[in-house]
Design an enzyme around this catalytic site. Sequence first.
Site, PDB file in Angstrom:
ATOM      1  N   CYS A   2       0.842  -1.199   0.000  1.00 26.11           N
ATOM      2  CA  CYS A   2       0.000   0.000   0.000  1.00 26.11           C
ATOM      3  C   CYS A   2       0.874   1.245   0.000  1.00 26.11           C
ATOM      4  O   CYS A   2       2.055   1.207   0.336  1.00 26.11           O
ATOM      5  CB  CYS A   2      -0.866   0.030   1.254  1.00 26.11           C
ATOM      6  SG  CYS A   2      -1.893  -1.419   1.457  1.00 26.11           S
ATOM      7  N   ARG A  27       4.495   0.655  -6.224  1.00 26.81           N
ATOM      8  CA  ARG A  27       4.467  -0.256  -5.062  1.00 26.81           C
ATOM      9  C   ARG A  27       3.472  -1.392  -5.271  1.00 26.81           C
ATOM     10  O   ARG A  27       3.422  -2.331  -4.488  1.00 26.81           O
ATOM     11  CB  ARG A  27       4.126   0.534  -3.792  1.00 26.81           C
ATOM     12  CG  ARG A  27       5.116   1.635  -3.463  1.00 26.81           C
ATOM     13  CD  ARG A  27       4.572   2.596  -2.410  1.00 26.81           C
ATOM     14  NE  ARG A  27       4.370   1.975  -1.121  1.00 26.81           N
ATOM     15  CZ  ARG A  27       5.346   1.816  -0.216  1.00 26.81           C
ATOM     16  NH1 ARG A  27       6.562   2.235  -0.500  1.00 26.81           N
ATOM     17  NH2 ARG A  27       5.123   1.238   0.943  1.00 26.81           N
ATOM     18  N   TRP A  75      -2.929  -2.467  -1.577  1.00 29.04           N
ATOM     19  CA  TRP A  75      -2.519  -3.803  -2.042  1.00 29.04           C
ATOM     20  C   TRP A  75      -3.163  -4.748  -1.047  1.00 29.04           C
ATOM     21  O   TRP A  75      -2.737  -4.838   0.107  1.00 29.04           O
ATOM     22  CB  TRP A  75      -1.004  -3.912  -2.037  1.00 29.04           C
ATOM     23  CG  TRP A  75      -0.448  -5.103  -2.728  1.00 29.04           C
ATOM     24  CD1 TRP A  75      -0.431  -5.357  -4.079  1.00 29.04           C
ATOM     25  CD2 TRP A  75       0.189  -6.241  -2.127  1.00 29.04           C
ATOM     26  NE1 TRP A  75       0.180  -6.567  -4.344  1.00 29.04           N
ATOM     27  CE2 TRP A  75       0.570  -7.115  -3.164  1.00 29.04           C
ATOM     28  CE3 TRP A  75       0.491  -6.583  -0.820  1.00 29.04           C
ATOM     29  CZ2 TRP A  75       1.232  -8.322  -2.932  1.00 29.04           C
ATOM     30  CZ3 TRP A  75       1.150  -7.779  -0.591  1.00 29.04           C
ATOM     31  CH2 TRP A  75       1.497  -8.641  -1.629  1.00 29.04           C
ATOM     32  N   ASN A 101      -0.946   1.789   5.779  1.00 27.38           N
ATOM     33  CA  ASN A 101      -0.094   0.814   5.090  1.00 27.38           C
ATOM     34  C   ASN A 101       0.455  -0.106   6.162  1.00 27.38           C
ATOM     35  O   ASN A 101       1.046   0.349   7.130  1.00 27.38           O
ATOM     36  CB  ASN A 101       1.055   1.498   4.334  1.00 27.38           C
ATOM     37  CG  ASN A 101       2.032   0.458   3.761  1.00 27.38           C
ATOM     38  OD1 ASN A 101       1.609  -0.642   3.407  1.00 27.38           O
ATOM     39  ND2 ASN A 101       3.300   0.798   3.713  1.00 27.38           N
ATOM     40  N   GLY A 102       0.247  -1.415   5.975  1.00 33.77           N
ATOM     41  CA  GLY A 102       0.772  -2.380   6.942  1.00 33.77           C
ATOM     42  C   GLY A 102      -0.285  -3.432   7.251  1.00 33.77           C
ATOM     43  O   GLY A 102      -1.246  -3.611   6.506  1.00 33.77           O
ATOM     44  N   GLU A 481      18.641 -15.083 -11.224  1.00 35.94           N
ATOM     45  CA  GLU A 481      18.091 -13.738 -11.452  1.00 35.94           C
ATOM     46  C   GLU A 481      17.417 -13.652 -12.810  1.00 35.94           C
ATOM     47  O   GLU A 481      16.333 -13.060 -12.937  1.00 35.94           O
ATOM     48  CB  GLU A 481      19.194 -12.696 -11.319  1.00 35.94           C
ATOM     49  CG  GLU A 481      18.764 -11.281 -11.617  1.00 35.94           C
ATOM     50  CD  GLU A 481      17.645 -10.766 -10.710  1.00 35.94           C
ATOM     51  OE1 GLU A 481      17.328 -11.416  -9.696  1.00 35.94           O
ATOM     52  OE2 GLU A 481      17.057  -9.717 -11.045  1.00 35.94           O
ATOM     53  N   LYS A 485      13.469 -12.601 -13.381  1.00 30.43           N
ATOM     54  CA  LYS A 485      13.087 -11.495 -14.267  1.00 30.43           C
ATOM     55  C   LYS A 485      12.028 -11.949 -15.266  1.00 30.43           C
ATOM     56  O   LYS A 485      11.014 -11.299 -15.480  1.00 30.43           O
ATOM     57  CB  LYS A 485      14.313 -10.972 -15.034  1.00 30.43           C
ATOM     58  CG  LYS A 485      15.240 -10.099 -14.212  1.00 30.43           C
ATOM     59  CD  LYS A 485      14.733  -8.708 -14.018  1.00 30.43           C
ATOM     60  CE  LYS A 485      14.332  -8.246 -12.652  1.00 30.43           C
ATOM     61  NZ  LYS A 485      14.587  -8.870 -11.455  1.00 30.43           N
ATOM     62  N   GLU A 488       8.596 -12.792 -13.414  1.00 29.79           N
ATOM     63  CA  GLU A 488       7.825 -11.732 -12.743  1.00 29.79           C
ATOM     64  C   GLU A 488       7.209 -10.742 -13.728  1.00 29.79           C
ATOM     65  O   GLU A 488       6.209 -10.116 -13.394  1.00 29.79           O
ATOM     66  CB  GLU A 488       8.655 -11.022 -11.700  1.00 29.79           C
ATOM     67  CG  GLU A 488       9.866 -10.273 -12.172  1.00 29.79           C
ATOM     68  CD  GLU A 488      10.594  -9.613 -11.003  1.00 29.79           C
ATOM     69  OE1 GLU A 488       9.947  -9.240 -10.009  1.00 29.79           O
ATOM     70  OE2 GLU A 488      11.814  -9.451 -11.096  1.00 29.79           O
ATOM     71  N   HIS A 504      19.584 -34.942 -12.518  1.00 26.46           N
ATOM     72  CA  HIS A 504      19.044 -35.583 -11.308  1.00 26.46           C
ATOM     73  C   HIS A 504      17.535 -35.413 -11.230  1.00 26.46           C
ATOM     74  O   HIS A 504      16.977 -35.324 -10.129  1.00 26.46           O
ATOM     75  CB  HIS A 504      19.733 -35.003 -10.075  1.00 26.46           C
ATOM     76  CG  HIS A 504      21.202 -35.282 -10.052  1.00 26.46           C
ATOM     77  ND1 HIS A 504      21.727 -36.516  -9.729  1.00 26.46           N
ATOM     78  CD2 HIS A 504      22.250 -34.510 -10.387  1.00 26.46           C
ATOM     79  CE1 HIS A 504      23.040 -36.478  -9.828  1.00 26.46           C
ATOM     80  NE2 HIS A 504      23.390 -35.271 -10.230  1.00 26.46           N
ATOM     81  N   LYS A 603       6.524  -3.523  -5.119  1.00 29.56           N
ATOM     82  CA  LYS A 603       7.935  -3.134  -5.193  1.00 29.56           C
ATOM     83  C   LYS A 603       8.631  -3.385  -3.860  1.00 29.56           C
ATOM     84  O   LYS A 603       9.762  -3.804  -3.810  1.00 29.56           O
ATOM     85  CB  LYS A 603       8.071  -1.652  -5.538  1.00 29.56           C
ATOM     86  CG  LYS A 603       9.511  -1.181  -5.661  1.00 29.56           C
ATOM     87  CD  LYS A 603      10.236  -1.873  -6.792  1.00 29.56           C
ATOM     88  CE  LYS A 603      11.677  -1.418  -6.930  1.00 29.56           C
ATOM     89  NZ  LYS A 603      12.403  -2.219  -7.946  1.00 29.56           N
TER      90      LYS A 603
HETATM   91  C1  AGP Z   1      12.940  -8.341  -7.948  1.00 33.19           C
HETATM   92  O1  AGP Z   1      12.738  -7.892  -9.295  1.00 33.19           O
HETATM   93  C2  AGP Z   1      11.742  -8.101  -7.086  1.00 33.19           C
HETATM   94  N1  AGP Z   1      11.299  -6.770  -7.149  1.00 33.19           N
HETATM   95  C3  AGP Z   1      11.926  -8.656  -5.688  1.00 33.19           C
HETATM   96  O2  AGP Z   1      12.441  -9.981  -5.789  1.00 33.19           O
HETATM   97  C4  AGP Z   1      12.865  -7.865  -4.771  1.00 33.19           C
HETATM   98  O3  AGP Z   1      14.203  -8.022  -5.186  1.00 33.19           O
HETATM   99  C5  AGP Z   1      12.698  -8.430  -3.349  1.00 33.19           C
HETATM  100  O4  AGP Z   1      11.351  -8.262  -2.969  1.00 33.19           O
HETATM  101  C6  AGP Z   1      13.605  -7.741  -2.326  1.00 33.19           C
HETATM  102  O5  AGP Z   1      13.268  -6.385  -2.248  1.00 33.19           O
HETATM  103  P1  AGP Z   1      14.275  -5.391  -1.484  1.00 33.19           P
HETATM  104  O6  AGP Z   1      15.564  -5.421  -2.245  1.00 33.19           O
HETATM  105  O7  AGP Z   1      13.607  -4.050  -1.516  1.00 33.19           O
HETATM  106  O8  AGP Z   1      14.453  -5.930  -0.074  1.00 33.19           O
END
Ligand code: AGP
Length: 608
Positions: A2, A27, A75, A101-102, A481, A485, A488, A504, A603
């Site tokens: 949020c 976010r 969110w 937010n929370g 990574e 990418k 997501e 395996h 985010k």
């Molecule tokens: C990566 O593209 C994502 N946005 C997510 O995996 C992110 O790296 C992860 O949530 C950690 O976030 P932070 O670096 O703000 O702690």
Amino acid sequence: MCGIVGYIGLRQAAPVLLDGLTKLEYRGYDSAGIAVYDGKEINIVKSKGRLQVLCELTHDGETLPGHVGIGHTRWATHGEPNDVNSHPQFNESRSIVIVHNGIIENYMHLKTRLMDKGYKFISETDTEVIAHMLDYYYKGDPLEAIRKVMHRAEGAYALGIIFKDHPDKLYAVRKDSPLIVGKGSDGNLIASDVPAVLKYTRDVCFILNGEIAILSRDDIEFCTIDEDRIDKEFTKIEWDVNAADKGGYEHFMLKEMFEQPVVVRDTLESFLEDGKIVIPDVKMSDDEIKKISKIYIVACGSAYHTGVTAKYVYEGMARIPVEVDLASEFRYRDPILDKDSIVIIVSQSGETADSKAALEEAKRRGIRTLGIVNAIGSSIARDADSVVYTLAGPEIAVATTKAYSAQLIAHYMIALKFGMVRGQISDKDFDLYLKDLRKLPEQIEMLLNNREKIQHFATRYAAAKDVFFIGRGIDYAISLEASLKLKEISYIHSEAYAAGELKHGTISLIEDGTLVAAVLTQEDLYKKTISNIVEVKTRGAFVLSVTNEGNTDIEKSSDYNIYIPQTNKYFTNSLAIIPLQLFAYYVSVGKGYDVDKPRNLAKSVTVE
Ligand code: AGP
């Protein structure tokens, strides 16, 4: 997560709130709303869907006149995304209106007690409980009511609150969810993050846990849950205001990928003074660095992936044993930590709940902690014993690129520093490492500018159903990574595998046309991975390879090849990830998805 905003001042509040919310869209959210006091009533407009819906409902804020208001992008955590569950939430008489937010972890207990006292609820949210609790404790003094609620609500919250009886004030409260205050020339603001206020002010103050901000049109006061009045410092934000705009690129993600050369250079140079490594905020003497017995790297998502790479870098360059952990695992596994170890928490936002909890777990055990953080003044940056900032600037796209690249640089530089102090790296070696590091920005730029080949390849794979990324050593970390990418932002299922592990079990999934992306930047493992390419080829796979310039023999085994410039084996991740970021980006664009705001994602994951 949020996002909350608030404004009180000379301007019409609604347009300021809507503008601020657009800067928090990154976010991740599923509904939005604003509330403005018009001199008589607090008027509320909120709805499920994108901010555009809210702008249309309010004619860009014109239908909500008034100079004090709060706004929210939700969110969903408790209660599905719909109009009623959207924020702002309020008490029955609409005399107290809040945004949150929370997560209120004991909300059911509190809700039951309020219902026993006759309170009626219209939403499924935990936030509505706070609104009714404020109503229950409000006897004319907002601060008294707020403190009573803070003493009873458990969990994480950043709150913006308006009391109709006190329309000359805007209240903000923080516990574990990020919250800032902005001091403007024609009014004052609150927000979950800096980009929301930059258009109006660069003077920002970071609210800490248990603190309350009381904003009026031309003044801001601070106090604590324990009734102490406190003074707070304001920080001048130096970011370029355009940093929060796309700058002509189609997506923030593309813009941020192209910012990587500058970000890598700026982060690298921030560790250097007269050609020597300085890490001013790592409060460790050389003797303490020599005593480090083990490094624990703890993070989530892409930040965790930098740790998987960094294990090879710290162990290879500084000869320090490294253990890499997912923060969500570390915090609950009762870790056995060497007393002379150091826990490195990596986090772009500095607000990720699991990473914050892992930091607290390490501190509780008396272990030295170091944060590698991008967001200035964030919780992890403040709470770690030392902090190293990555200079990536605000990263808006949910899928991280430039912050990830900056985190890699931070790891390299800390490893270099530790290696030098511990006598593992000679001055000559240091000069060679530094020479390769200083080439990275131009090499990254070259890969970005020669993106047509990977772009063409990506358009062919927009319909892929399963993709496998394989590599050995650092190449496996790169594969992790690259796979994230792709998943997501394109919603294509993919997996990263240590290339030697395929046989395996997983190799049973390889069939005609399956796309396998192989990463081969580690020369000592190159032939081993070639044999894995042959294994999957014989089972029908189509193989994309990313390898070092000069390895043209790969064309005998692999179908489509991307070459990266030569660099030190410890730094290849910074180059190989570029075509793989572009691959994921162009596949997502090819599928017509919202690259910057992928479904279900946020985010900064500030809840467990
Ligand atoms: C990566 O593209 C994502 N946005 C997510 O995996 C992110 O790296 C992860 O949530 C950690 O976030 P932070 O670096 O703000 O702690």
